[in-house]
Design an enzyme around this catalytic site. Structure first.
Site, PDB file in Angstrom:
ATOM      1  N   ASP A 252      11.698 -55.623  55.125  1.00 26.95           N
ATOM      2  CA  ASP A 252      11.544 -55.929  56.539  1.00 26.95           C
ATOM      3  C   ASP A 252      12.918 -56.366  57.044  1.00 26.95           C
ATOM      4  OD1 ASP A 252      10.619 -56.326  59.056  1.00 26.95           O
ATOM      5  OD2 ASP A 252       8.910 -57.554  58.486  1.00 26.95           O
TER       6      ASP A 252
HETATM    7  C1  BGC Z   1       9.093 -56.613  61.858  1.00 29.63           C
HETATM    8  C2  BGC Z   1       8.592 -55.301  61.284  1.00 29.63           C
HETATM    9  C3  BGC Z   1       9.262 -54.150  61.978  1.00 29.63           C
HETATM   10  C4  BGC Z   1      10.766 -54.294  61.876  1.00 29.63           C
HETATM   11  C5  BGC Z   1      11.541 -53.151  62.495  1.00 29.63           C
HETATM   12  C6  BGC Z   1      10.611 -56.666  61.929  1.00 29.63           C
HETATM   13  O1  BGC Z   1      11.067 -57.793  62.581  1.00 29.63           O
HETATM   14  O2  BGC Z   1       8.586 -57.682  61.087  1.00 29.63           O
HETATM   15  O3  BGC Z   1       7.190 -55.231  61.399  1.00 29.63           O
HETATM   16  O4  BGC Z   1       8.834 -52.925  61.443  1.00 29.63           O
HETATM   17  O5  BGC Z   1      11.136 -55.507  62.517  1.00 29.63           O
HETATM   18  O6  BGC Z   1      11.451 -53.121  63.867  1.00 29.63           O
END
Ligand code: BGC
Length: 733
Positions: A252
């Site tokens: 993540d």
């Molecule tokens: C979120 C994810 C997301 C990623 C990319 C993160 O802050 O937790 O769910 O896919 O950002 O945008």
């Protein structure tokens, strides 16, 4: 002539730095930087916001980088790219996986036509704490519902062939346990027992892997003290070895670097080493290279693990057909919704609405001759897109007031300009509420359109209060005081506490955040053009103090009873006083009634249904038969006893009252949404198999077991239930 290149061959000719470059998705770089990264052989980039820009970057990667490896292009296409569908939580309320599949198919078409080949969706975190803002992104409090909707989304995004121009790779997230954040505060600590981990949080992911999901995303939390970005037991032992996941595990955003903040890595290089060694394949939001130079010393990384990660990336690129055709046809790239996507958005949105209360048949609105007043911040607002949309999402086309005006030409639909009710100036709000009440007195019916703005849910958007924000409750009470019948329409990203006004409110329709066609879909439901058929995928608590509250809790030693019945056995009783429990020393609050305000699976219709069982009430099976794949069928007749055609959701729950560990009081293991014309009946059959009767034990080696004995099976609609007993014996006598 094009020479076919195999991932293994490519790998053999790559340097250490080139391998690491394949293992990162570069976090929203600016355009110049993107070009340089593509040139140096980056693995993946975020979508640069047009088909043209994507093609340009692919061209640099293919023509100017040493190996000519095309790029993965990622984006969070969560409930729509341009055409926005209902939020995932709303979709779960449809209890119709076809809704999720339709969203995913159409979203994949819009996104892939623009070069997006990888979406960071679906989120299948079982969510039991509505304070956590991300409940909006998943499918609610039940593992089975998350598994079924997750699978529908994955199949919708990926189709039968990832290389098709209408498919993209899905990403099941967040692996695992992220939603258990203590206090419902995003990114907070989690502490999960092995029972819950295996039977609740891991289950939807296990199903996603079996469905062939191309990737999973590691979560920000720790499991048993080991942050998921460095959790070898989960990422490698369970996910890759036990379940056989052959795709990617992506970080993540920033999750690898945060191993330093978690206090288990000394610096970025240490964090990268820990993450890759534990089984993470692709970094997001950080970098494994600095000025093109690896930050992790080569001798500190197992070379077989590194090669495995790179091969996973290259194989995904191959499956997506990128080596054969990295480009998209710019002339046919979608730039917004079309007729088909808008009509699907409207139909699916109407299927997600949940009618929680409708005393005296306030709804649907009469077709003509009425003075209808629409008040509240959502009367004219178009903030219906929900939490996970990008700036290029297609705005909601019409407000509720506009849609109703169009749908009811024979009535007079009015609004009160200027009243927002999100303000904090008490005297102005009191004035506005009084004006609304005065206008209500002149109307035949009032629609009070209230809720949470989209940006009050989603990531980093936890709330400690679950009441309506601003002075909206004051507005509802003012309208109630006018004496005119009214219905509240509730836009929300999470279950809210409605206890302070629900008793004064004759009708309540939950309309979540329904997307680009929300206004029309809500009007379809309010006018009865569509009869609501959704059910709650998450319980609505009576008070924030009850949270987490969910229907499938484990049996306790001192369950409270009302008139001899356990709360979960009598969803129709619900509202007895706190001191009406049969015995003082039972699990309860002194200052609150038992159970949720509205429970999981609850939802009404403009018609009425009766369920009548049509199979034997006592069934039996042997474990041998079940192991050989036999299924047990439970049938029920659904009779539409009202005057309107409508949909009913028949739900099947299993309980195992005597087992070697404490089991949930009941668990959803099947459901179907059926259309029944007025006055007619339909037979619904639901089946269960071995998979529905057992559980994961506390012993990793024993795995999943089914213990012979008596099971109870309840078939119902959230209000009533018919009970069956099922005897499972080890083998035939
Ligand atoms: C979120 C994810 C997301 C990623 C990319 C993160 O802050 O937790 O769910 O896919 O950002 O945008």
């Amino acid at each position: 002539m094009k020479v076919k290149v195999e991932p293994e061959q490519l790998l053999a000719s790559m340097t250490y730095a080139e391998k690491l470059a394949q293992l990162q998705i570069v976090w929203r770089p600016d355009s110049g930087e993107s070009g340089n990264l593509a040139r140096t052989g980056a693995g993946a980039l975020f979508w640069p916001a047009s088909a043209q820009a994507t093609n340009a970057l692919q061209r640099i990667a293919v023509e100017e980088s040493r190996h000519g490896i095309p790029l993965l292009i990622g984006l969070d296409v969560v409930h729509g790219q341009f055409t926005i569908f209902p939020t995932p939580l709303a979709q779960a309320a449809s209890f119709d996986p076809e809704v999720a599949r339709a969203d995913a198919r159409l979203s994949a078409k819009e996104a892939r036509s623009n070069g997006v080949n990888w979406t960071f969706s679906p989120m299948i975190d079982v969510s039991r704490d509505p304070r956590w803002g991300r409940v909006v992104e998943g499918f609610g409090e039940d593992p089975y519902l998350n598994a079924v909707f997750g699978e529908a989304k994955i199949r919708g995004y990926q189709g039968d062939d990832l290389s098709s121009e209408a498919s993209m790779a899905a990403c099941a997230k967040h692996f695992v346990g992220y939603s258990a954040a203590e206090g419902g505060r995003d990114y907070n600590t989690t502490d999960i027992s092995l029972q819950r981990l295996r039977n609740v949080y891991l289950e939807p992911f296990r199903v996603a892997v079996a469905a062939g999901v191309a990737s999973l995303m590691a979560s920000f939390n720790a499991v048993s003290g080991v942050p998921m970005h460095a959790n070898r037991e989960m990422l490698t032992d369970v996910l890759k070895n036990e379940w056989g996941h052959g795709g990617i595990v992506v970080a993540d955003a920033g999750g690898v670097g945060e191993l330093v903040d978690h206090g288990i890595a000394a610096d970025a290089a240490d964090a990268g080493r820990l993450a890759l060694s534990a089984g993470l394949d692709v970094e997001m939001g950080g970098s494994l290279l600095s000025d093109g130079e690896p930050i992790i010393r080569e001798d500190l990384l197992d070379s077989a693990r590194l090669d495995d990660a790179v091969l996973r990336v290259l194989r995904l690129k191959q499956a997506l057909g990128l080596f054969d055709n990295p480009y998209v046809d710019e002339s046919t790239a979608a730039t917004g919704p079309d007729e088909t996507s808008l009509s699907a958005a409207r139909d699916t949105a109407a299927r997600c609405a949940v009618l929680l209360k409708n005393d005296d048949g306030v709804l649907p609105l009469k077709p003509r001759g009425q003075r209808v007043l629409v008040v509240g911040p959502y009367a004219e607002s178009k903030d219906h897109l929900g939490a996970w949309v990008q700036y290029f999402a297609s705005p909601t086309t019409t407000s509720i007031a506009e849609s109703l005006t169009e749908a009811l030409p024979g009535s007079v639909v009015t609004t009160l300009p200027g009243a927002t009710f999100f303000g904090s100036n008490p005297s102005r709000q009191a004035e506005a509420a009084a004006a609304a009440a005065a206008a209500a007195a002149e109307a035949d019916l009032v629609i009070v359109a209230v809720g949470e703005p989209s940006d009050l849910s989603g990531e980093a958007s936890s709330r400690s209060s679950l009441n309506l924000p601003g002075d909206q409750e004051q507005l509802i009470r003012a309208i109630a005081g006018s004496g005119t019948p009214f219905a509240v329409v509730l836009m929300t990203g999470r279950p809210l506490v409605v206890s302070e006004w629900i008793d004064q409110c004759p009708a309540l329709l939950v309309a979540w955040h329904l997307g680009t066609e929300a206004g029309k879909a809500i009007s379809d439901v309010l006018t009865g053009a569509v009869n609501p058929g959704g059910k709650l995928p998450m319980s609505f608590p009576r008070s924030v103090g009850q949270v987490p509250i969910y229907y499938n809790h484990e049996s306790t030693g001192r369950p409270a009873r009302i008139g001899g019945s356990l709360a979960h056995e009598r969803p129709d009783v619900g509202l007895t006083g706190p001191n009406n429990t049969d015995d003082y020393y039972k699990s309860k609050y002194l200052d609150l009634e038992l159970g949720p305000q509205f429970g999981f699976g609850h939802g009404l219709s403009y018609t009425s249904f009766e369920l009548e069982s049509s199979t034997d009430q006592a069934l039996s099976a042997t474990l041998d038969e079940l192991r050989a794949g036999s299924r047990i069928t439970f049938s029920t007749i659904v009779r539409n006893t009202g005057r309107r055609d409508g949909d009913e959701v028949v739900q099947l729950y299993v309980s195992d009252p005597l087992a070697s560990v404490t089991r949930p009081v009941r668990q959803l293991r099947g459901f179907t949404r059926v259309f029944v014309p007025a006055g007619e009946e339909r037979r619904v059959s639901l089946t269960i198999s071995l998979d529905d009767l057992g559980f994961w034990t506390n012993d990793h080696h024993a795995g999943y077991i089914v213990e012979p004995g008596e099971f109870q099976v309840g078939i119902g609609n959230g209000l009533t239930s018919q009970d069956f007993s099922l005897t499972v014996t080890p083998r035939s006598p």
